[in-house]
Design a protein around this motif. Sequence first.
Motif, PDB file in Angstrom:
ATOM      1  N   UNK A 221      37.346  20.603  52.841  1.00 15.14           N
ATOM      2  CA  UNK A 221      37.090  21.557  53.920  1.00 15.14           C
ATOM      3  C   UNK A 221      37.677  22.934  53.647  1.00 15.14           C
ATOM      4  N   UNK A 222      38.334  23.122  52.529  1.00 15.75           N
ATOM      5  CA  UNK A 222      38.838  24.453  52.165  1.00 15.75           C
ATOM      6  C   UNK A 222      37.634  25.366  51.993  1.00 15.75           C
ATOM      7  N   UNK A 223      37.557  26.426  52.744  1.00 14.27           N
ATOM      8  CA  UNK A 223      36.354  27.274  52.715  1.00 14.27           C
ATOM      9  C   UNK A 223      36.264  28.118  51.458  1.00 14.27           C
ATOM     10  N   UNK A 224      37.372  28.353  50.789  1.00 13.68           N
ATOM     11  CA  UNK A 224      37.398  29.111  49.538  1.00 13.68           C
ATOM     12  C   UNK A 224      37.801  28.156  48.431  1.00 13.68           C
ATOM     13  N   UNK A 225      36.991  28.046  47.371  1.00 13.74           N
ATOM     14  CA  UNK A 225      37.350  27.175  46.252  1.00 13.74           C
ATOM     15  C   UNK A 225      38.728  27.556  45.734  1.00 13.74           C
ATOM     16  N   UNK A 226      39.584  26.571  45.631  1.00 14.79           N
ATOM     17  CA  UNK A 226      40.969  26.819  45.251  1.00 14.79           C
ATOM     18  C   UNK A 226      41.464  25.706  44.351  1.00 14.79           C
TER      19      UNK A 226
ATOM     20  N   UNK B  96      39.938  33.134  37.858  1.00 11.56           N
ATOM     21  CA  UNK B  96      40.418  33.052  36.478  1.00 11.56           C
ATOM     22  C   UNK B  96      41.544  32.041  36.325  1.00 11.56           C
ATOM     23  N   UNK B  97      41.587  31.412  35.145  1.00 12.73           N
ATOM     24  CA  UNK B  97      42.650  30.449  34.856  1.00 12.73           C
ATOM     25  C   UNK B  97      43.871  31.197  34.332  1.00 12.73           C
ATOM     26  N   UNK B  98      45.026  30.812  34.895  1.00 17.55           N
ATOM     27  CA  UNK B  98      46.261  31.385  34.382  1.00 17.55           C
ATOM     28  C   UNK B  98      47.422  30.436  34.653  1.00 17.55           C
TER      29      UNK B  98
ATOM     30  N   UNK C 239      46.818  28.263  38.191  1.00 20.26           N
ATOM     31  CA  UNK C 239      45.831  28.678  39.185  1.00 20.26           C
ATOM     32  C   UNK C 239      44.473  28.864  38.522  1.00 20.26           C
ATOM     33  N   UNK C 240      43.414  28.553  39.287  1.00 20.38           N
ATOM     34  CA  UNK C 240      42.052  28.814  38.861  1.00 20.38           C
ATOM     35  C   UNK C 240      41.459  27.759  37.951  1.00 20.38           C
ATOM     36  N   UNK C 241      40.142  27.656  38.005  1.00 17.64           N
ATOM     37  CA  UNK C 241      39.366  26.773  37.116  1.00 17.64           C
ATOM     38  C   UNK C 241      38.132  27.516  36.618  1.00 17.64           C
TER      39      UNK C 241
ATOM     40  N   UNK D 132      43.667  32.681  30.483  1.00 18.97           N
ATOM     41  CA  UNK D 132      42.728  31.974  29.640  1.00 18.97           C
ATOM     42  C   UNK D 132      41.337  32.584  29.784  1.00 18.97           C
ATOM     43  N   UNK D 133      40.457  32.338  28.795  1.00 16.56           N
ATOM     44  CA  UNK D 133      39.103  32.912  28.860  1.00 16.56           C
ATOM     45  C   UNK D 133      38.292  32.347  30.023  1.00 16.56           C
TER      46      UNK D 133
END
Length: 151
Positions: free
Chosen positions: A37-42, A65-67, A57-59, A87-88
């Motif tokens: 139900x998280x409205x923002x992908x996290x 971005x991944x970091x 953080x990030x995928x 990361x790229x």
Amino acid sequence: MLRTHFWDTQVEDNAALILGEARSRTGPWAMLHVSWTEWKNLFSLEIYCRTAKIQVDGLVRSYGPQRVRIFKMGPDLGPPQVEEISYPDEDRSWEREWESFSGAIRAGEERPPGGGLNDARYAWRQVEAAYAAGPYARMREAVQPREAVSS
């Protein structure tokens, strides 16, 4: 704690778990929260240690971005020293994980990287325990793994 708060389904849309020995005051523990139900992908993973914290953080794509950030505590407990690795935008981790896993099978390794069958059984028992203790105990049979079929 398993809950259905948003989607009209018989499967929970949120789960929060605290894992560890209940009677231990000094043993290792972990806390996990997953949500549909998280409205923002996290995606966020934090690992706390005695004198440092690692934050992932990030995928990529809609998750950002991944970091990786490594926070190191200073001797005077002031602001931490921070190291950041970015990361790229293309995530090849699943492809590399499959290469490693399938390579281990081809090589006949008894214990593939990342754990073996006993580790998978232990993890599944933890999932079953969460269902058995939660409001969806009646659905326990629906999530039972099938027995392996030998040929």
